[in-house]
Design a protein around this motif. Sequence first.
Motif, PDB file in Angstrom:
ATOM      1  N   LYS A 202      -3.582 -16.664 -14.083  1.00 35.08           N
ATOM      2  CA  LYS A 202      -2.551 -16.559 -15.112  1.00 35.08           C
ATOM      3  C   LYS A 202      -1.903 -17.916 -15.366  1.00 35.08           C
ATOM      4  N   TYR A 205      -4.226 -19.748 -17.627  1.00 36.90           N
ATOM      5  CA  TYR A 205      -4.110 -19.236 -18.994  1.00 36.90           C
ATOM      6  C   TYR A 205      -2.821 -19.738 -19.655  1.00 36.90           C
ATOM      7  N   ALA A 206      -1.757 -19.893 -18.874  1.00 40.99           N
ATOM      8  CA  ALA A 206      -0.504 -20.420 -19.419  1.00 40.99           C
ATOM      9  C   ALA A 206      -0.677 -21.861 -19.883  1.00 40.99           C
ATOM     10  N   SER A 236      -1.856 -14.446 -19.610  1.00 41.92           N
ATOM     11  CA  SER A 236      -0.980 -15.057 -18.605  1.00 41.92           C
ATOM     12  C   SER A 236      -0.008 -14.010 -18.073  1.00 41.92           C
TER      13      SER A 236
END
Length: 537
Positions: A202, A205-206, A236
Amino acid sequence: MKYIRIICLFIMLFSASGCKKWLDVNTDPATPQTSRAEFYLAPIIARMAMSTAQDYRDAQFKFTQGIMAQTSLNVFERHGFAASDVGGMMWRFVYIDAGLNLEDMLTKGNEQGAFGLVGIGYAIKAWGFQFLTDSHGPIILDEAYKDQLTFGYQDQPEVYAKVREWCQLALVNLNKTDVGDYSTILRNNDFLFQGDRDKWKKFVYAILAQQYSHLTNKPEFASKYADSVVKYADLSFASAAEDAAISFNGNTSADANPNSVLGGYLSATTTGRIGQPIVNYLTGGVRGVPPTSPTSSIDPRLTRMINPMVTTSTATNGVYRGVVATKGDVPTTKTIPSVYGSAVNTASAPYPGKYLFGQGTSTVDKPKYLLFSYAQMQFAKAEALFIKGDKAGAYTAYRNGITGHMNFVNLYGLNGVIKAPAITSAEITAYMASSEVAQSAGDLTIADIMGQKYIAQWGWAGQEQWCDMRKYHYDPLVFKQFKPLESSEFYPTTVGKYAYRIRPRYNSEYLWNRAELERLGAYEDDYTTKETWFSLP
């Protein structure tokens, strides 16, 4: 001749006994030159916090008028730059503090079959280079860590592409099975996610969502990049409980959150003053006109995030006020509170701290140091959908961002000797129904989204807030509480121009890499006002 014979004899003895016995002083296991891969992780994560905190304090918080100086005419509040290493701590992190240590961690992690650790390493590397290029523009990329004396710079398109490549390598390795059990080792050395691979994904992804969200001025943003922002924001963090927050022991100043009272980076008696924009936003300035001397607000975050003015070393008068850019605090009264709380005039006072700036000791709540938040991702998603034309989707993400930040305050922002009460559901409901929040998709504006994002990022996300303001070229119609500078308030070498980049680290680059900096124009007085690639069309 006598001395020549002695030297020759010494050389013969040295050669006979072997160089290893005489010169290899690092074979002692008590003083190793290198380490097992996992032992690099904890100090690198600690430096992620300390390096960003120092740069925020000196530059990004000033550029965005978030946390200001006590004295007037601060160089960075005037969008100038001092010839020093101020603003260069993330440069040091990427190339020195993490630097070859991180490279060694990646190499040894692969050798050990610790693929989860390798994935974490690539995630940190991607994060560091993304942060660095967004601060400085062109940076050292392909020649970083090479054994040479001078280094070439590459511009943001290449750095952005390399960051995406490292993000993919992070995800690939985080999905691999380790050779052996590293779960306990990771849990004990990972002060960000305690070895939780799903949360590190996550985090990756952020990074990607944030990178694509910087490209709002590109002609293909609405048709292409907006979808990437939405995709990666959705992948995220799912709630404030998953935010990327670094834990510190807080037993001494050496192992405390740098922004806590104990860490002391924000210097309660000199620079850590609350800026006027956050006061205005929290007291009716998101959609309306804030009162001149506010004492309360429909926004429940006001009393949890900042303190009112100080009248004595321990008492307040109930009025909320912040520093106006370049003006400083009133010299004779010093009534504007520090982010560390009350008693701002007494250097020896035991500042109780507030919001993300609590005491930070083992006897009270330990404030965490944030790198990404769910609310932040939701506002990036809302902005992307708004620009794309999906007002209904933008409105949903916008409201999720506001409530997400209320939860953020309850999770991370109630530190201190005197703990503030949690924001209640009734307070949230009342605020969400107020005139400070858009009540329909058709009523939503980009200023609504970016104003709420300013509140959600205040006090911790200085770099991303600066990216937001540069994307919109410091537009006061988007950032309604940002104070545009007058000509006399700009730094003499940058009159009329806002800062868009920080100079490369002074001692390493201006002293040793002059030819490359001359090629970039980095010796020009107004170099810091030249836009970086991400905010250009």
